[in-house]
Design an enzyme around this catalytic site. Structure first.
Site, PDB file in Angstrom:
ATOM      1  CD  GLU A  51      -1.637  -2.397   1.719  1.00 51.99           C
ATOM      2  OE1 GLU A  51      -2.500  -3.293   1.816  1.00 51.99           O
ATOM      3  OE2 GLU A  51      -0.439  -2.555   2.072  1.00 51.99           O
ATOM      4  CG  HIS A 115      -7.482  -6.004   8.958  1.00 50.78           C
ATOM      5  ND1 HIS A 115      -6.394  -6.833   9.139  1.00 50.78           N
ATOM      6  CD2 HIS A 115      -7.923  -6.262   7.691  1.00 50.78           C
ATOM      7  CE1 HIS A 115      -6.194  -7.552   8.052  1.00 50.78           C
ATOM      8  NE2 HIS A 115      -7.119  -7.235   7.163  1.00 50.78           N
ATOM      9  CG  ASP A 443      23.257   2.678  -3.504  1.00 46.98           C
ATOM     10  OD1 ASP A 443      23.250   3.924  -3.511  1.00 46.98           O
ATOM     11  OD2 ASP A 443      24.064   2.019  -2.832  1.00 46.98           O
ATOM     12  CG  ASN A 470      25.557   7.549  -4.355  1.00 46.81           C
ATOM     13  OD1 ASN A 470      26.356   7.951  -5.185  1.00 46.81           O
ATOM     14  ND2 ASN A 470      24.306   7.974  -4.301  1.00 46.81           N
TER      15      ASN A 470
END
Length: 516
Positions: A51, A115, A443, A470
């Site tokens: 999400e 939930h 990165d 990097n």
């Protein structure tokens, strides 16, 4: 009048607002809603890997398309997306977040459902969203039509996210609607007397000033004021500069464009032009730290007139409820072209030093950004930069005609740009003009949200992705902990990313860079 399911009415209104793709993740409280989305013509479901990424995608989509939409499930889904919605709120991006919630019966009984927090409180998550959305609602058959219209209008007018709770037993309920009734998207009128007083005072100040410049920021884009801005600049002849977040608000090839002003970080001649002006017309400003070069704007309130979405400020006096979108055309018609304002300033990029030579093994950052600007970018490109070395590297780059710049400069959530690239690439499909989508990402940021590259592949999108490897969190190293292990990350074989996610024809190439 005709009867229509609540969910279909919501979808119809989204389509009216230009939304052709809806992002999200399926969950048991939104599945029936997704059936209706998937079966509806003119709108397409885009399932994300999680999400948070879907929220980033809706944000990127909205920045190109003017409106985005996200569907999540109750609790775990919406909280996963809350960081993305907070970023949209901070950066003034209109995203409609639709949450599939338990039935009204279960909520009324305070059932201990999955939930939930186990306390019978079904409103707690919507309460969390109150601070990061401009409107919230929980739909039922009696209020659905009026509430959908109200909330969507708030999203459009205020250019910020909204929250819609849609219970499972409300999706399919039928309501009476008038198909000829368009959504009211008219902006509130400026109070006439207050607006007239502001215009009169601004005209006086401009007439007194010897050197007036315009400093345009992100608010002009977010509140659909770019046309009014361009007309104002061209008819007055005032030189125009932009902030980092305002890049792209005007063509950087325009003869009146002076460059990007970032306080002390700016090139010297840009600082001299902006800070040497005796009157600054600041339009759509957002004065965050990154956007002002670490609060190093040397722009005194005593010589600044600010135009905002909901007020005008002339030095220290505030004119409430006067929108820049409405006052700018009226101010333009009152002004005559001043000799000092109509001068054509030089294009700053022509004075930059030539591109340096490189050896066959290493590419420096100073070479990279100038080379990309001069040889790679094309008109109408959508250029996306992660907030980090990529964003800072692009600040002095000359963008081509019609370019759109996307970067989360204020909120700066790491990994934002991958999801935003997905959304922007889909929004670009809505455009009649063929537009390339180009992402520059480090990165460290890539590793946070890399999964969404698989969604990009699944939807047959073709953005160009530059990974600046990097070897860790470079921006954090520059701030603190240059040699600390907490700024290290596991190195990946990035050129195999596309292969791993199932791409059959896309390719990855590798080049060596010097470390910053």
């Amino acid at each position: 009048m005709t009867k229509m399911k609540v969910a279909l009415y919501l979808i119809r209104r989204l389509k009216e607002l230009g939304v052709k793709h809806v992002f999200g993740v399926p969950g048991d409280f939104n599945l029936e809603m997704l059936d209706l989305v998937e079966d509806e013509e003119g709108i397409k479901w885009i399932g994300g890997c999680n999400e948070l990424n879907a929220g980033y995608a809706a944000d990127g989509y909205a920045r190109v398309n003017k409106m985005g939409a996200l569907i999540t499930t109750f609790g775990v889904g919406e909280l996963s997306a809350i960081n993305a919605i907070a970023g949209s709120y901070a950066e003034m991006v209109p995203v409609v977040h639709i949450v599939g919630t338990p039935s009204t019966k279960s909520q009324a009984e305070g059932a201990m459902l999955h939930h939930t927090l186990g306390n019978g409180n079904f409103r707690i998550y919507m309460k969390m969203y109150e601070g990061i959305t401009v409107a919230q609602t929980s739909l039922n058959p009696k209020n659905a039509k009026s509430e959908i219209d109200r909330v969507l209008r708030e999203c459009y007018i205020k250019a910020r996210p909204v929250y819609i709770s849609l219970p499972t037993d409300v999706y399919g309920e039928e309501i009476e609607v008038d198909l000829s009734d368009d959504l009211n998207l008219s902006y509130p009128e400026n109070p006439r007397e207050v607006e007239d007083a502001a215009i009169n005072q601004i005209v006086k100040e401009i007439q007194k000033a010897k050197c007036t410049i315009v400093l345009a920021d992100v608010g002009t884009t977010r509140y659909s004021t770019t046309k009014e801005l361009l007309d104002f600049v061209e008819k007055t002849g005032f030189p125009i500069f932009t902030s980092p977040m305002g890049k792209g608000v005007i063509s950087e090839n325009h003869p009146l464009f002076g460059g990007t002003y970032i306080g002390n970080v700016s090139e010297l001649h840009i600082r001299q032009e902006v800070e040497g002006a005796d009157l600054i017309l600041s339009i759509g400003a957002l004065k965050s730290d990154f956007n002002t070069g670490g609060f190093t704007y040397r722009v005194s309130t005593k010589k600044t007139i600010e135009f905002r979405n909901d007020h005008v400020k002339i030095f220290f006096a505030v004119y409430e409820n006067v929108s820049m979108r409405q006052i700018l055309p009226k101010l333009t018609s009152r002004l005559v072209q001043h000799q000092h304002g109509s001068k054509r300033i030089r294009t700053p990029y022509l004075s930059q030093p030539p591109i340096e030579e490189i050896n066959s093994q290493q590419i420096t950052h100073s070479w990279l950004w100038k080379e990309i600007s001069s040889k790679f970018f094309k008109p109408n490109d959508i250029i996306i930069a992660e907030t980090g070395t990529s964003m800072f590297g692009l600040m002095d780059v000359r963008f081509p005609e019609g370019a759109t710049f996307i970067s989360q400069i204020l909120y700066g959530s790491i990994g934002y740009s991958i999801g935003a690239t997905l959304g922007a690439a889909l929004a670009a499909k809505n455009n009649e003009i063929k537009r390339r989508v180009i992402l520059f990402v480090g990165d460290g940021s890539l590793q946070v949200t890399v999964q969404e590259i698989s969604t990009i592949i699944r939807n047959n999108l073709d953005p160009i992705i530059f990974i600046l490897n990097n070897d860790g969190y470079t921006i954090e190293r520059m701030i603190h902990g240059l040699e600390r292990k907490y700024n290290d990350i596991q190195p990946w074989q990035y050129c195999k990313t596309l292969e791993y996610f199932g791409a059959t024809s896309a390719k990855g190439k590798k080049a060596k860079f010097t470390k910053i």
